[in-house]
Scaffold this active site. Sequence first.
Site, PDB file in Angstrom:
ATOM      1  N   GLY A 278       0.824  -1.211   0.000  1.00 28.65           N
ATOM      2  CA  GLY A 278       0.000   0.000   0.000  1.00 28.65           C
ATOM      3  C   GLY A 278       0.851   1.250   0.000  1.00 28.65           C
ATOM      4  O   GLY A 278       0.628   2.178  -0.772  1.00 28.65           O
ATOM      5  N   MET A 280       4.998   2.936   1.728  1.00 27.53           N
ATOM      6  CA  MET A 280       6.251   2.658   2.428  1.00 27.53           C
ATOM      7  C   MET A 280       6.740   3.928   3.090  1.00 27.53           C
ATOM      8  O   MET A 280       6.888   4.973   2.453  1.00 27.53           O
ATOM      9  CB  MET A 280       7.280   2.114   1.424  1.00 27.53           C
ATOM     10  N   HIS A 314      -1.297   6.291   8.814  1.00 30.64           N
ATOM     11  CA  HIS A 314      -0.427   5.174   9.195  1.00 30.64           C
ATOM     12  C   HIS A 314       1.032   5.496   8.844  1.00 30.64           C
ATOM     13  O   HIS A 314       1.936   5.366   9.670  1.00 30.64           O
ATOM     14  CB  HIS A 314      -0.906   3.913   8.463  1.00 30.64           C
ATOM     15  N   GLU A 315       1.244   5.946   7.608  1.00 30.39           N
ATOM     16  CA  GLU A 315       2.622   6.219   7.176  1.00 30.39           C
ATOM     17  C   GLU A 315       3.204   7.396   7.965  1.00 30.39           C
ATOM     18  O   GLU A 315       4.374   7.365   8.353  1.00 30.39           O
ATOM     19  CB  GLU A 315       2.678   6.504   5.676  1.00 30.39           C
ATOM     20  N   HIS A 318       4.472   6.433  11.247  1.00 29.06           N
ATOM     21  CA  HIS A 318       5.785   5.786  11.165  1.00 29.06           C
ATOM     22  C   HIS A 318       6.944   6.782  11.264  1.00 29.06           C
ATOM     23  O   HIS A 318       8.065   6.386  11.579  1.00 29.06           O
ATOM     24  CB  HIS A 318       5.930   5.051   9.830  1.00 29.06           C
ATOM     25  N   GLU A 337       4.608  -1.697  13.203  1.00 30.68           N
ATOM     26  CA  GLU A 337       3.369  -1.794  12.431  1.00 30.68           C
ATOM     27  C   GLU A 337       2.098  -1.759  13.273  1.00 30.68           C
ATOM     28  O   GLU A 337       1.110  -1.150  12.886  1.00 30.68           O
ATOM     29  CB  GLU A 337       3.389  -3.053  11.556  1.00 30.68           C
TER      30      GLU A 337
HETATM   31 ZN   LIG Z   1       3.326   0.364   8.265  1.00 27.85          ZN
END
Ligand SMILES: [Zn+2]
Length: 873
Positions: A278, A280, A314-315, A318, A337
Amino acid sequence: MCSTQQLLNKVAKSPARLTGKVTPSFYDIKIIPDIAAATFCGEETITLYLQEAVSVIVIHAAELTISKAVLRNDAGSSFISTVSFDEEKQQALISLEGSAGPGEWFLHLSFQGILNNRLRGFYRSSFRDADGSEKLIATTKFEPSDARRAFPCFDEPEFKAVFQISLLVDKGLTAISNSPINSEREMEGGKKLVSFAPSLKMSSYLVAYVVGDFSASEPVFTKSSVPIRVCCVPGKKHLTAYALKWAKFSIDFFADYFGIDYQGAKLDLIAIPDFASGAMENFGAITFRETALLLDETQATHAELMRVAEVVCHENAHMWFGDLVTMDWWNGLWLNEAFATFMAALAVQAFMPSWKFFEGFNIFKAGAMRIDGLHSSRSIEFPVESPEDARAMFDVLTYEKGCAILRMLELYIGEEVFRQGCATYMKRHACLNTETADLWNALAEAVRNAGLSIPVDELMDTWVFQQGFPLVSVERAESEGVIILRQRPFRYLDEGSTPQGLWYVPIAIRAGTSDGIIEKVFLLKQTEQRFYVGENLKWIVINADGQGFYRVSYADELAQQLLSHLSELSAPERFNLASDLWAATQAGHLTLDAYLARLRIVLSEETDSHVFALAINSIGYLRRICAAGGPEHFNDLVNLAKQLFEPALIRLGWEPKASESPQDAELRASLVSTLGSLGEKSCCQKVESLWKQYLSDRKSVSTNLLPALVETTASHGDASCYDQMLKLKESASTPQEETRFLFALSHFRHPELIERTLASSLNGQIRVQDVPQMIRSLFLNPTGGLATWNFVKAHWDKMVATIPLQGIIRLCDGITALVNPELEPELKEFFATHNIKGNEKALAQNLETLTIANRFLLREREQLGSVLAKNTR
Ligand SMILES: [Zn+2]
């Protein structure tokens, strides 16, 4: 869980890993891609620290040649070296003519490599420009262990270093990397040298560089004035506003949550036409597949809006969890994750509370429980030895189970205490690497500071280091107001031996009594414990609010009371009730007859889309059981579905109401696609007329309903309809629309059309990134399963050679639809000799899932007709 921790530490020292006696601190890398020729060459100088004298330096390299290697230091010593390769370990051995002493050294390497087509390392992607001519892109994706395909490096997460990248590229192209551009110099031959600022100190898998014809949105700025842009191929800039909005919100949200600003000087979110996953989380240069980033808000379904929001959050999460603080080794991947998934949920919930994110998350949690109820499941932290093992860790256990247990803990210790623990963890370990225990220490500190006495590490170790989850059974004790709770591991298959396992289960309960509602939280730590709830109990719900990662089995009397007080239950509680009933049925603890009788009661007044999604899923399962064990009962199944689902569709109506919630719009669509796919007559007629209306006026049909119309139309469509879908795909104006019409091809049921789609999945007509999903979907096609299986068998080698490992894992997921006890041995035999490294665990899970379905079939086959008929009365 001391023994498990010791095991993990032991694996961490396995010979496949670098020793750590040589550590990098700085990489100066120059890359010169030749995109047309699909090659590149490069030079790098790595600043190293030698702990002791060495005569060989071991560094990761794969599919690279190294033409020159020189080691020197500031004192003027220098070694010419010879290079050999250990292909299995993906390492280059740089042998020095002599021995280099301890201290700082500079390793200079010249290397050459290929721009591959396998969507990993440094690879090629392409798109068609406005004139229809093909344009090429060179881009990277390194996680977990493909940086070594782009430049020799110490390619393990613990070897954090600063990366300074420069790219020599054609003058007309755009180059993007982790950091802002420091300088751009024109060079001879129509080239330019783009030099980027030094990066954050980070792991090699987070390095990124992208070269191609890209355009960027105007930047938006975070609270700390960092510019964020969305980059894409030309012609798509108008699809960037939605992601930008979410990117800004989430970066500011996380900065507040952790009390640490985003640490980069810029942030680019880049849409790549060919992308294996999806997205990175490369620090400062996050790459996405187009459907996860670019979107037209006025033309997208609720699910599509939610997906882009969730992936962007989500990214961005990170940038803290993963990039700033990184797990030591891949066994701790969940620290990246699970946390990114969880933090994204918090951000989405905060920005769009009306979406009720955590209610929808229950569906994903149920998906993780489906895998975690298998003997072939694994613990969240799991020994990882090789790169292939690391790749196999990107699954629902790491992401969804990990997220679910964090949510369970957050609610148990309190949201603010949890936040403080996370902030401490982040500050304490910034730019460093961690183990799970570091997180528990920080959270335990926050718990102590809040004056609570909760054993965070003991509690969480039972969830992180042990596979599976408990089935909590509840019954009344003899003394008034007391309940008995028991726990045992939940498994679908009873293989004779009783599975072992004990968890610390935070149990939230809510009970109705003649004096009102009682709410309590217990910690169940033993196999059996008694708890006092309160007197005059009328009903009791275990797992109140539905956020616990366990299943519940009520004693008959309590189950009946609950079913007659459904209006007292929240939507997530009703979801869990239905989900637990269905799991019990699949496991053979409850008959199909009893399940359907209870499901009818649950659905009779139901309005929640997630509860319906669970019911729809179980009817889909029954459809496969029916096809294999009694096709003559298909009409009864259609009637059953009609009785269960049509009243809700009538209540909602086909026309969206101005004031309706997105969940209602989704519910309408899933009811239509379920009834439509089953061929229910009145539904199909309505779909047919709406489809005609759509073709003559694209704006006349609600976007949320469109996927259901497309799927139903394709399910019953002929060859000319197939061509029509292809044309619609070609002329699509957004990545979501293109995807919708592309995957419509997998729903056609005519054998020739199934063959046509199968063929196009390997002849280049379908992008490699979409092939796994297409084949998986063909497995699920009611008439396509066997043809797809034959195709996969015949083309296995080619698939393995062209599709990235995570794609193979995804594709194999489809075999769970091949319900047929006679076929099971053939599947097992094939995969006994045809599997690939890294796919073992997922494959064992698929085969076990299939065994569960086949046993379900054998158990229910005889009475299937009478049960379906009885429950449609
Ligand atoms: Zn992730």
